[in-house]
Design an enzyme around this catalytic site. Structure first.
Site, PDB file in Angstrom:
ATOM      1  CG  ASP A 178      -2.267   0.590   0.986  1.00 34.99           C
ATOM      2  OD1 ASP A 178      -2.359   1.469   0.121  1.00 34.99           O
ATOM      3  OD2 ASP A 178      -3.229   0.196   1.668  1.00 34.99           O
ATOM      4  CG  ASP A 226      -9.581   1.947  -0.331  1.00 36.92           C
ATOM      5  OD1 ASP A 226      -8.938   0.961  -0.733  1.00 36.92           O
ATOM      6  OD2 ASP A 226      -9.130   2.736   0.522  1.00 36.92           O
TER       7      ASP A 226
END
Ligand code: GLA
Length: 728
Positions: A472, A532
């Site tokens: 990430d 997301d």
């Protein structure tokens, strides 16, 4: 100007032009149904004469050129500067420049002298043109490499600037691709986005002046790095398109400039901060690569070319194995877990059919929320008193492999790493250190920082059975530093070192969702978390546009909770799962919170995905909209023997009856067995015409499926049908 003077000038120019025409030569690249032609004059950068559908082998290129020659006009330099593939300012060119900067003392007027072009072989079937341009006064040399990939026809291009002079050259900009566009390329398609709402396709007429997408985030950004130029009638299945992608995971600029004085120009470049590159004598600077393609079969033609290219030439090797069904812990439990809870999640996931258990954020030292722990990549000793191995063993016993979330480029102020090395973060001396998600960016331009980050990840992978990392990157790069490009390259170096040391490791790229999705990261990561947003309504759009450059196996697609934690939208399990089938499928919820019926539907959809993934991840993808706005996608096997279609109604349909869904990509002369794959959408199934006959597969001709289509109950919002086809 007097008439006499004008006539004399015209004569001189005419003679010059005759001489210039005589000295022109042409180089062409041909592959996969595409031809690209450069016109090369003895002086200056080449012109792009043609890029389009294959020309006949012996085509008279001089004739093509002559037919397109620009007429003389008033108000231009006496010797007009043609639009080239590497234009520079300084001697009469007023369009965008591919190179800007200045030598010490302020001299930035570049003038290309002799141009040389050679051919090199790239791989067994592809050839590249290497174009060398020199400015002997400033001592600059540029090498452009243009290669047309043999199987896909994708153009790979990049450029390198070498300082052969005696003075440093302060580089302000270097385009990775700069090119005049064909006259038909009148519209721009771009994909602006922000967190959890990526891929908001925007199509507009190219304006007079400049259109630019500028990203200063230090990551690829939520808007991605792809644009398409289209003729106005182009759509999903037909029409001419040029798709241009900058393979770069940092700040960049994609622009289209139109004026009434010359051709429209497209330019793609990585952004430089002021003072970032002061090119010393003898030094070189490389642009990122651009991958681009021409299609005369609309956007689906672009998909076909890019997918073939990405599958064969971009993705790292483990990507070729069947894509396992993921379980990811994030939206199921966030930071709220202990070992028994994780074990229960793993059991629930395995029972649904998951094949990989990915433990997301929260597992490492001191991490209970997003304010602490980044930088300390050891298992938290309270949560995992015996380390990660008991969990990994439990996961393995359930038949799954194990993956872990990391965010290696970042550090929290509250971490052992920051306390030990407060100067390792990106910062401006004696200035504030502004955070984002309570974290700072590590300065990976520095070798000792890279070595440390590599060392921590390597230790983790050497001591545990970890198949997969979700990597990430949850903040943007600021304060503005003069090492932005070096930091991006530093991250690439850590990825590369890790993959060399652990060649079977699979990596997923994520940056607050889809802010690191580009073809340079895909050389290192075999999957991208494109958003997301797990809300299937959002996902349908996001995955449709992500698939313009990436094949479905790259696009992480998870079934999330309902109501969705980000949007609050409630959607049926059948709809959520159908959308996730068209990607690399996963689960991101707490299985214990599902009703038995939802569990059964999800289990069936996962089984369906497993049965179809060989097709989904190797076939040719089409996207289109039906006449009344149903969003459809279909993957057809390379040999045409099999296909799987997905029909999605996102908003309520305009009429009580849905319009027929005309299929695409089939052979009109063949017959197909057509099956409405279960589980069916519950409400719509009650309205299905001839429901009894649809309980078993039926045979229809390709011609009928293409022109009459299938009429299904698809007018209620959030209806999804999956249609399986087999050629008889
Ligand atoms: C980012 C990612 C999410 C999740 C969280 C964890 O937001 O995009 O998928 O991993 O970080 O903190």
């Amino acid at each position: 100007m007097t008439v006499l003077l004008k006539t004399r000038l015209a004569k001189i120019l005419d003679q010059r032009s005759k001489k210039a025409w005589a000295m022109l030569r042409y180089e062409r690249l041909d592959n996969a149904g595409v031809t690209l032609v450069l016109a090369i004059a003895p002086q200056g950068a080449p012109r792009l004469l043609y890029w389009g559908a294959a020309l006949a082998p012996g085509a008279d290129l001089a004739a093509w050129d002559a037919l397109q020659a620009q007429s003389w006009r008033e108000a231009q330099p006496d010797v007009p500067v043609p639009a080239s593939i590497f234009p520079v300012h300084g001697f009469g060119w007023m369009g965008p420049a591919a190179l800007s900067g200045c030598a010490q003392g302020g001299d930035g007027a570049v003038d290309w002298g002799a141009c040389s072009v050679r051919r090199i072989r790239v791989g067994p079937q592809s050839e590249a043109l290497v174009i060398t341009l020199r400015d002997s006064r400033l001592g600059l040399r540029v090498e452009l490499e243009w290669c047309l990939d043999a199987r896909s026809g994708v153009l790979a291009s990049h450029c390198a600037l070498h300082n052969d002079g005696a003075l440093p050259f302060a580089l302000a900009g270097l385009a990775a691709l700069s090119m005049p566009l064909p006259d038909w390329a009148e519209e721009i398609l771009a994909f602006p986005g922000h967190w959890a709402r990526e891929g908001q396709a925007q199509r507009l007429a190219a304006p007079i002046g400049q259109w630019a997408q500028i990203n200063r985030s230090g990551r690829t950004g939520f808007s991605g790095a792809t644009i398409a130029l289209l003729e106005s009638r182009a759509g999903e299945e037909s029409g001419r398109v040029l798709a241009l992608h900058l393979a770069w995971s940092g700040s960049h600029r994609l622009s289209v400039e139109s004026s009434l004085e010359g051709p429209r120009f497209a330019q793609l470049e990585a952004l430089l901060e002021p003072g970032e590159i002061d090119l010393a004598p003898g030094a070189s600077h490389h642009s990122p690569s651009v991958y681009a393609c021409f299609s005369d079969a609309g956007l689906n033609g672009v998909r076909a070319r890019f997918h073939a290219f990405v599958r064969r030439a971009v993705l790292p090797p483990p990507a070729n194995s069947p894509r396992r069904v993921h379980f990811n812990s994030w939206e199921g439990v966030y930071f709220d877990f202990d070992l028994p809870k994780l074990k229960a999640l793993a059991e629930g996931a395995a029972a649904l059919g998951a094949e990989r258990f990915v433990l997301d954020d929260g597992w490492f030292s001191g991490r209970r929320n997003d304010r602490a722990g980044l930088g300390d990549w050891q298992a938290d000793s309270e949560r995992f008193p015996e380390g990660l191995d008991p969990l990994i063993a439990h996961v393995a016993a359930l038949g799954m492999d194990f993956g872990l979330w990391v965010e290696p480029e970042m550090v929290n102020l509250d971490s052992a790493l920051y306390r030990a090395h407060p100067d390792w973060c990106v910062h401006a001396p004696r200035a504030a250190r502004p955070g984002m998600r309570n974290q700072l960016w590590l300065d990976l331009a520095r070798a000792e920082v890279r070595d440390h980050v590599f060392g921590q990840l390597d230790a983790l992978l050497r001591t545990h059975d970890i198949a997969y990392l979700k990597w990430d990157c949850n903040r943007t790069l600021f304060p503005a530093v003069s090492a932005g490009q070096a930091i991006v390259r530093g991250a690439y170096a850590v990825f590369d070192a890790l993959r060399t040391r652990h060649p079977t490791l699979e990596i997923e790229a994520c940056a607050s969702g889809g802010a690191r999705f580009d073809l340079e990261i895909l050389k290192r990561a075999s999957r991208v978390w494109v958003s997301d947003a797990t809300d299937a309504q959002e996902r349908a759009r996001i995955q449709r546009w992500a698939s313009l450059i990436a094949p479905l196996e790259v696009i992480g697609a998870h079934v999330g909770p309902s109501p969705n934690p980000i949007t609050g939208r409630q959607l049926s399990m059948q709809f959520r799962a159908a959308v996730a089938v068209f990607g690399h499928m996963g689960i991101e919820l707490d299985p214990e919170k599902l009703t038995p019926a939802e569990q059964e539907t999800l289990r069936a959809m996962i089984a369906l995905y497993k049965a179809q993934r060989g097709l989904l991840h190797a076939g040719r993808l089409h996207h289109w909209l039906s006449d009344d706005g149903v969003q459809a996608a279909m993957v057809v096997a390379e040999d045409g023997a099999q296909a799987l279609a997905l029909a999605l109604r996102l908003e309520a349909g305009p009429a009580a009856q849905s319009a027929p869904l005309r299929l695409v990509g089939l052979d009109a002369g063949s017959d197909y067995t057509v099956e409405l794959l279960a589980p069916w959408p519950e409400q719509a199934a009650k309205r299905l015409a001839q429901a009894d006959q649809w309980r078993a597969p039926r045979v229809f001709s390709g011609a009928a499926l293409l022109s009459a289509g299938i009429t299904l109950p698809l007018s209620a919002p959030h209806t999804a049908w999956l249609i399986g086809l087999q050629r008889v």
